[in-house]
Write an enzyme that holds these catalytic residues in place. Structure first.
Site, mmCIF file in Angstrom:
data_model
loop_
_atom_site.group_PDB
_atom_site.id
_atom_site.type_symbol
_atom_site.label_atom_id
_atom_site.label_comp_id
_atom_site.label_asym_id
_atom_site.label_seq_id
_atom_site.Cartn_x
_atom_site.Cartn_y
_atom_site.Cartn_z
ATOM 1 N N LYS A 66 19.428 69.941 21.259
ATOM 2 C CA LYS A 66 18.541 70.595 22.226
ATOM 3 C C LYS A 66 19.325 71.505 23.192
ATOM 4 C CE LYS A 66 14.706 68.725 20.738
ATOM 5 N NZ LYS A 66 13.593 69.550 20.228
ATOM 6 N N ASP B 41 9.658 71.120 4.351
ATOM 7 C CA ASP B 41 10.671 70.349 5.079
ATOM 8 C C ASP B 41 11.609 71.342 5.762
ATOM 9 O OD1 ASP B 41 12.748 68.820 6.012
ATOM 10 O OD2 ASP B 41 13.177 67.838 4.093
ATOM 11 N N LEU B 42 11.490 71.452 7.080
ATOM 12 C CA LEU B 42 12.312 72.419 7.824
ATOM 13 C C LEU B 42 13.766 71.955 7.949
ATOM 14 C CD1 LEU B 42 9.747 73.438 10.597
ATOM 15 C CD2 LEU B 42 10.482 74.794 8.617
ATOM 16 N N TYR C 15 20.887 64.006 19.511
ATOM 17 C CA TYR C 15 19.616 64.597 19.962
ATOM 18 C C TYR C 15 19.810 65.616 21.101
ATOM 19 C CZ TYR C 15 14.843 65.068 21.681
ATOM 20 O OH TYR C 15 13.645 65.600 22.110
HETATM 21 P P1 NAD Z 1 5.802 64.233 17.189
HETATM 22 O O1 NAD Z 1 6.637 63.312 16.390
HETATM 23 O O2 NAD Z 1 4.460 63.786 17.646
HETATM 24 O O3 NAD Z 1 5.631 65.623 16.409
HETATM 25 C C1 NAD Z 1 6.703 66.220 15.736
HETATM 26 C C2 NAD Z 1 6.187 66.926 14.483
HETATM 27 O O4 NAD Z 1 7.308 67.506 13.804
HETATM 28 C C3 NAD Z 1 5.489 65.956 13.492
HETATM 29 O O5 NAD Z 1 4.224 66.450 13.114
HETATM 30 C C4 NAD Z 1 6.459 65.930 12.335
HETATM 31 O O6 NAD Z 1 5.829 65.713 11.059
HETATM 32 C C5 NAD Z 1 7.114 67.309 12.422
HETATM 33 N N1 NAD Z 1 8.365 67.322 11.679
HETATM 34 C C6 NAD Z 1 9.366 66.404 11.757
HETATM 35 N N2 NAD Z 1 10.327 66.683 10.863
HETATM 36 C C7 NAD Z 1 9.926 67.797 10.205
HETATM 37 C C8 NAD Z 1 10.504 68.551 9.145
HETATM 38 N N3 NAD Z 1 11.663 68.190 8.573
HETATM 39 N N4 NAD Z 1 9.832 69.639 8.711
HETATM 40 C C9 NAD Z 1 8.647 69.984 9.257
HETATM 41 N N5 NAD Z 1 8.054 69.300 10.245
HETATM 42 C C10 NAD Z 1 8.692 68.214 10.719
HETATM 43 O O7 NAD Z 1 6.727 64.646 18.431
HETATM 44 P P2 NAD Z 1 6.462 65.350 19.851
HETATM 45 O O8 NAD Z 1 6.771 64.359 20.889
HETATM 46 O O9 NAD Z 1 5.197 66.124 19.876
HETATM 47 O O10 NAD Z 1 7.725 66.351 19.872
HETATM 48 C C11 NAD Z 1 7.646 67.744 19.637
HETATM 49 C C12 NAD Z 1 8.956 68.353 20.079
HETATM 50 O O11 NAD Z 1 9.144 68.124 21.475
HETATM 51 C C13 NAD Z 1 10.197 67.807 19.381
HETATM 52 O O12 NAD Z 1 11.070 68.881 19.099
HETATM 53 C C14 NAD Z 1 10.794 66.884 20.423
HETATM 54 O O13 NAD Z 1 12.197 66.785 20.279
HETATM 55 C C15 NAD Z 1 10.432 67.595 21.704
HETATM 56 N N6 NAD Z 1 10.422 66.730 22.881
HETATM 57 C C16 NAD Z 1 9.608 65.640 22.957
HETATM 58 C C17 NAD Z 1 9.611 64.860 24.106
HETATM 59 C C18 NAD Z 1 8.693 63.661 24.287
HETATM 60 O O14 NAD Z 1 8.845 62.916 25.266
HETATM 61 N N7 NAD Z 1 7.734 63.445 23.411
HETATM 62 C C19 NAD Z 1 10.480 65.181 25.162
HETATM 63 C C20 NAD Z 1 11.315 66.294 25.050
HETATM 64 C C21 NAD Z 1 11.271 67.071 23.902
#
Ligand code: NAD
Length: 265
Positions: A160, A44-45, A156
């Site tokens: 970021k 858990d990060l 959020y």
């Molecule tokens: P996702 O939810 O598909 O993947 C996120 C991963 O992070 C998951 O596998 C989850 O289990 C892991 N995670 C969450 N909490 C955790 C913890 N406490 N310890 C360890 N692992 C943990 O999301 P995604 O859309 O692939 O997003 C990836 C990144 O991109 C995130 O940082 C998100 O904020 C960023 N982001 C996403 C979008 C979008 O539109 N999807 C846009 C901008 C930024």
């Protein structure tokens, strides 16, 4: 044939982290995935104990030398989520890994690291700056309190923004550029992943997700973002240092055309 590179990917179980892991593995590189589930290293990060366990496990599995790091692990700003949890996972979970793995990167081959920000930094109004400032001051308890007061939706983009500024402050220093480690930031826009779907299902903000303007007329796929991260971690991106690259289908450009670049005061 070039030497196999070792790349550490957080958030490797889902979305863009999983797509990044798949891309590097398809290219014959070694990926060590970190996630709260379904990963080589399950931690858990959002906790100091989990972050340290991840750093220790990477050191053991890599003999203290890695070539790339990307920190995708993160949580969406949903109305039912706690702002404090976002601060601990998104900001402190990412920065602790970059700081903890910097010595392993310094032992790597043409090393590079990528921090994941978001275009919510510039396209979502009302960023709580006290959260940003406390994150950058390293005050996790204070940032958590400010984030709970602000709520997860506003927190959020604060996490970021703090990540992007942390990377820009550090990238040009002796510890990073001076040690040959290229540190950069990717700020995605709307990318079709489970996180975006969860945001869409939010009872309060869900309707805003598909109302957000994306000039190219669609969401990105996870693999498009993975492709750019693979480039930034690769041998052709060695002049990228402290860049914040928006990969967002034109949203930031459309909403804020002349805000960037800003001439020096
Ligand atoms: P996702 O939810 O598909 O993947 C996120 C991963 O992070 C998951 O596998 C989850 O289990 C892991 N995670 C969450 N909490 C955790 C913890 N406490 N310890 C360890 N692992 C943990 O999301 P995604 O859309 O692939 O997003 C990836 C990144 O991109 C995130 O940082 C998100 O904020 C960023 N982001 C996403 C979008 C979008 O539109 N999807 C846009 C901008 C930024």
């Amino acid at each position: 044939m070039s030497k196999m590179r070792t790349v550490v990917v957080t958030g490797s179980a889902s979305g863009m982290g999983a797509a990044t892991k798949a891309r590097f593995e398809a290219d014959g590189q070694r990926v060590i995935g970190i996630d709260i589930r379904d990963a080589d290293i399950v931690v858990d990060l959002g906790t100091a104990v989990g972050r340290q366990a991840a750093i220790d496990a990477i050191e053991a599995q890599s003999d203290g030398a890695i070539d790339g790091l990307v920190t995708w692990a993160g949580l969406a700003g949903l109305t039912r989520s706690a702002g404090s949890r976002l601060v601990s996972v998104n900001y402190f979970g990412s920065v602790a890994l970059h700081e903890g793995m910097r010595p392993f990167l310094a032992n790597g081959d043409r090393p590079a690291a990528v921090v994941i920000s978001s275009n919510s930094t510039t396209c979502q109004p009302g960023v709580p700056m006290d959260v940003v400032e406390r994150c950058l001051a390293g005050d996790e308890a204070g940032a958590r309190d400010a984030a709970d007061a602000a709520g997860a939706v506003a927190t959020y983009p604060a996490t970021k923004t703090a990540l992007a500024w942390w990377a820009r402050r550090n990238a040009p220093t002796a510890d990073w550029a001076g040690a040959g480690i290229m540190l950069n930031v990717v700020a995605p826009g709307a990318v079709e992943t489970p996180l975006l779907q969860a945001s869409r299902e939010d009872p309060v903000i869900g309707h805003l997700i598909d109302a957000f303007p994306v000039p190219v007329g669609r969401k990105a796929s996870a693999d498009e973002l993975a492709a750019f991260v693979q480039f930034l971690l690769g041998p052709d991106a060695r002049f990228f240092c402290g860049s914040v690259v928006f990969v967002d289908g034109g949203t930031d450009a459309q909403l804020r055309a002349d805000d960037f670049p800003q001439p020096m005061a």
